[in-house]
Design an enzyme around this catalytic site. Structure first.
Site, PDB file in Angstrom:
ATOM      1  N   SER A   1       0.655  -1.183  -0.081  1.00  0.00           N
ATOM      2  CA  SER A   1      -0.007  -0.123  -0.028  1.00  0.00           C
ATOM      3  C   SER A   1       0.768   1.286   0.188  1.00  0.00           C
ATOM      4  CB  SER A   1      -0.885  -0.197   1.321  1.00  0.00           C
ATOM      5  OG  SER A   1      -1.818  -0.864   1.225  1.00  0.00           O
TER       6      SER A   1
ATOM      7  N   LYS B   1       0.456   3.423  -2.966  1.00  0.00           N
ATOM      8  CA  LYS B   1      -0.772   4.297  -3.026  1.00  0.00           C
ATOM      9  C   LYS B   1      -0.312   5.782  -3.007  1.00  0.00           C
ATOM     10  CE  LYS B   1      -4.005   0.721  -1.007  1.00  0.00           C
ATOM     11  NZ  LYS B   1      -4.505   0.170   0.116  1.00  0.00           N
TER      12      LYS B   1
ATOM     13  N   TYR C   1      -4.409  -2.747  -9.730  1.00  0.00           N
ATOM     14  CA  TYR C   1      -4.120  -2.640  -8.145  1.00  0.00           C
ATOM     15  C   TYR C   1      -3.254  -3.459  -7.740  1.00  0.00           C
ATOM     16  CZ  TYR C   1      -5.633  -2.640  -3.348  1.00  0.00           C
ATOM     17  OH  TYR C   1      -5.515  -2.409  -2.098  1.00  0.00           O
TER      18      TYR C   1
ATOM     19  N   TYR D   1      -4.486   3.734   7.914  1.00  0.00           N
ATOM     20  CA  TYR D   1      -5.629   3.162   8.186  1.00  0.00           C
ATOM     21  C   TYR D   1      -6.349   3.827   9.543  1.00  0.00           C
ATOM     22  CZ  TYR D   1      -3.554   0.418   4.754  1.00  0.00           C
ATOM     23  OH  TYR D   1      -2.972  -0.062   3.443  1.00  0.00           O
TER      24      TYR D   1
ATOM     25  N   VAL E   1       1.244  -3.437   4.107  1.00  0.00           N
ATOM     26  CA  VAL E   1       1.178  -4.837   4.729  1.00  0.00           C
ATOM     27  C   VAL E   1       2.587  -5.684   4.309  1.00  0.00           C
ATOM     28  CG1 VAL E   1      -1.293  -5.054   4.866  1.00  0.00           C
ATOM     29  CG2 VAL E   1      -0.210  -6.031   3.106  1.00  0.00           C
TER      30      VAL E   1
END
Lengths: 308, 308, 308, 308
Positions: free
Chosen positions: C63, C66, C190, C242, C260
């Protein structure tokens, strides 16, 4: 059909399971009850009464009273009450507040706590709490044809002092203008209604009008119209056991309303009104043995509304 | 009781309301249906059939099929299915995914979309989608005693191409290991089952076993046990109309299952199986006129399970 | 300030805690990583690089990518992207779908999975997945000034085969018309973006433009405007970890984005770009040792954006 | 940098937008405020003060007070407070109760209403409400070095009489044992703290310690440690504007705390403490012009914590 033999046998079969489940302990006064008690009373529409076990011992009917309160509110305000409370199963616990926020202060149905609190607000109808509580007591005595029924003040006091979640629900709805009286007054009625103390025998008698098209078959007096009796039964079936309503319908197949005191009132339309009581509760807060007893009773009598 | 006169009168009374409600448009193929159609078929447990209006016009039964799928799955896997799907009303829309996250991929009941998808997974049981779809079709033809029933491939294709929400539900449950087959295979079964095309007459015939203790009273063949028939009826009553189940029970008082095609199957235990159809839907996605027709029918026949 | 001494000391202090936390196992390929690895790379705005530990070992940045995808999407579509994705912390887990239903398919921010999937849809912009993936790879190589960076096909494949939750999110948003390409194409981008394989050194270099007002201080090339750099930093701070974003801001006080795979990219505006890596994750899914290392670094350098 | 010229120009630019937004009307007393008022005060860490517009008019600081309450609670109970209140953005409205049910009575952060109520419970610490309110007032006067600051009793009374939602939140947390004092006592403190009446000049002065490593740069007195000052700033940035916190960080880039009275306190670490006030609120409940003014100020001064 030998009803006495049937309930005797049910009591015998369940004897070894007495004490099962967990007695409600969030209301200190209820936590003191002996969990081994168990009673059944069946009052048929032709006026016979069958009992077994502790059917003459008074217990706190708690949320079972919501059936009588709804009946009172419908009598006072008619179908207009459905603007302020829904008629759908909640899909959540009896004391959940999440739905109230998502649905702007309108509770899902009159049998979850929030809905019953709105019903108390309707029953108050501008009167003082004492007067409304008096009216509730008179109504239940009238239904049961028994002037000895009382409200257990110790239980009412216990709930008043510890019922923070109900205070939260009431204040929350008040913020959406869905309570019209003081929160303390509404909860005064709520906690006293829950503290009604009745025996299985009295409770089955009080619910008899719902099994008999809305009229008391013994006195002949009409309580509600046949249509309204059907509708109250429908609400009991879809919403009467909180988030265990589907399960109760699946296993028992009768309209019913449970209370955390361990009582359940079940209606076999055209047949009988049944009250069971055993204090130990299952995971969703309904009497464990009471549910089992009703499943056995429905099976043996063929009274399920869903077919013989 | 003159059932023909009753349904004729219902059709007449509702004639001016034809076209009411909103035809489902999220499935392009369904959006083309003429909203003025309306039909009723009543098949009684003694084998008589009464119809009025467009009772011989095939329509997409959509979610009504979930009753037959549940019956199939119970036949294959028994009560073990309840480990993977609940029996409680959802308190949310038919296609909501919120509950699935809160309850770790276990749908609330077999009649919301997610639950029906799990049921399809059970019916698949290691077979190819084509085989399972064939089995479903054979089962429904058997129940309706009518070999002409078909699946509308155009509707199934339309849903396959636009059913993103169902793909979301299926993948979500797959992530919790609550689907055991490929998502595409499971949804293949799901979309084809929903695309079953039946008339009111066929549908009321197919549901007759539920009104007759689980056995087809005409052929005499047993489909399910009396207990299972009661239980399916119970699920239809508590969960059959999504978040309008309480309302349907309140007004109609019969176990029922609706579909977005505008069909509703209702069961009067011991009396009859009823199918109504009118494409316009009310706010919670159930046939507007169909619900009205069933309320009138239940009132005039006294068939409500909650008392005459 | 002796940065090398500082990070050497941090590595030493944390040495005994190596292996702490839980390696992500929901992506099979990631579960194989040795949890004892640990690396830091600091690239300062004046072009110096300091490293310690396994800073030259490539890992799956997941991530963290992103941030680069958001930068690309903003470059293509400008501030218009905020019609399709929010800028607020989610208050829920990285893969929650609940919020999507409540907010009609608009993800909370570009760093939760749903938001990043929408960003991939924007980066696709009518191209084929291969082309978009190629563009992403070229962009990251350009930022890191390193042509050796690759995408780990095994990881991408592993996620494609097991990423049911992401399929659920994508299909769910598609049902709200918030994806404009095929779900498979969008998720193709993705999963490949997530599978970017980089070392701490490369990652810290790639993020340097965010510490330097949007321009690469080494080459002098502008990547984004100073205002946009500030805004991306703001999003990293409020949403980058998050449902642990508040905690990270509290303890570290730097804009950061975790993955992660155990990597974290943190930005000290005007000072440096920092990459840490250690595979063991804490409860909310962020690198346990990585977070600890950054807290120590922020304290010793006084780089917290919230005051020395 | 000519700060006076900058804020003069901001006031001039925004002059025509005065009256924009919606004055909070759920507190009757606040609804009376003239919406055209607008003021800015900037107090720099070297002790200079710059003001423009209605910077000397007292207004109800409402939730801005939560910064001072948190500072007090941290002083009394230290980091232990985080067992009873979280540090994460809520992702919901300031007065939402949904999260509280899902997270068992632990509010997300000290700046949503529920969290601030828990903080009041901590500040009470066994004292009488009057004493605690006195302590709060003394603390704010001390921070602002101004003995003329008062609590507006009419506002406090207005909130006490209408704040049903806050009563709901408090009772709900009490039911989870996350309040240790009487609900009425805790809310007494809460409503009085919210009713603090301050000018922009006083407010910017009171927040100065947060811009200056925790010590008042004018008196030299230490209020909190540098680390704690950073942490409070971090909480303001991630949680200070309810569900508009991400947006505020994106556009302004400074730690800030808003109140429904229309005030915002913003901190530029190492530079200045800024108070703006304009009663009209935007959709998420933050001052519309105040937010605009701070965005302009941050842009022109380069004070964003996310880079010049």
């Amino acid at each position: 059909m030998d009803l006495q033999a049937i309930i005797d046998d049910i009591a015998l079969t369940l004897a070894e399971r007495r004490g099962e489940g967990k007695v409600a302990d969030y209301i200190p006064e209820l936590a003191k009850v002996d969990p081994h008690q168990f009673g059944i009373a069946v009052t048929t529409v032709d006026g016979q009464v069958f009992t077994v076990g502790d059917a003459a011992t008074p217990f706190s009917i708690q949320s079972v009273s919501k059936v009588f309160m709804l009946t009172l509110a419908l009598g006072k305000a008619g179908e207009g009450i459905w603007k302020r409370v829904g008629r759908e199963p909640s899909g959540t616990a009896f004391n959940s507040i999440v739905q109230l926020e998502h649905e702007h202060g309108i509770p899902r149905n009159p049998f979850v706590n929030a809905g019953a609190i709105v019903v108390c607000d309707m029953v108050l109808a501008g009167h003082k709490p004492k007067e409304a509580i008096g009216e509730v007591l008179r109504f239940v005595r009238y239904l049961a044809d028994d002037e000895t029924i009382t409200i257990d003040r110790a239980v009412a006091k216990s709930e008043t002092e510890t019922g923070f979640r109900n205070y939260a629900l009431a204040n929350f709805m008040r913020s959406f203008d869905n309570l019209h009286h003081d929160v303390d007054h509404v909860l005064g009625v709520y906690f006293h209604q829950c503290a009604l103390s009745m025996t299985c025998r009295q409770l089955s008698r009080a619910g008899l009008f719902l099994a008999a098209q809305g009229a008391d078959p013994i006195s002949g007096y009409s309580v509600v119209s046949p249509k309204r009796a059907r509708r109250i039964n429908a609400l009991m079936l879809t919403c009467g056991h909180y988030d265990g309503s589907g399960d109760f319908a699946y296993h028992v197949g009768l309209p019913g309303k449970s209370g955390v005191g361990g009582g359940i009132l079940a209606i076999a339309p055209g047949k009988a009104s049944i009250a069971v009581w055993s204090p130990g509760l299952n995971k969703v807060g309904n009497s464990a043995l009471g549910s089992a007893a009703l499943e056995m009773l429905a099976t043996r009598t063929g009274w399920s509304v869903f077919g013989a």
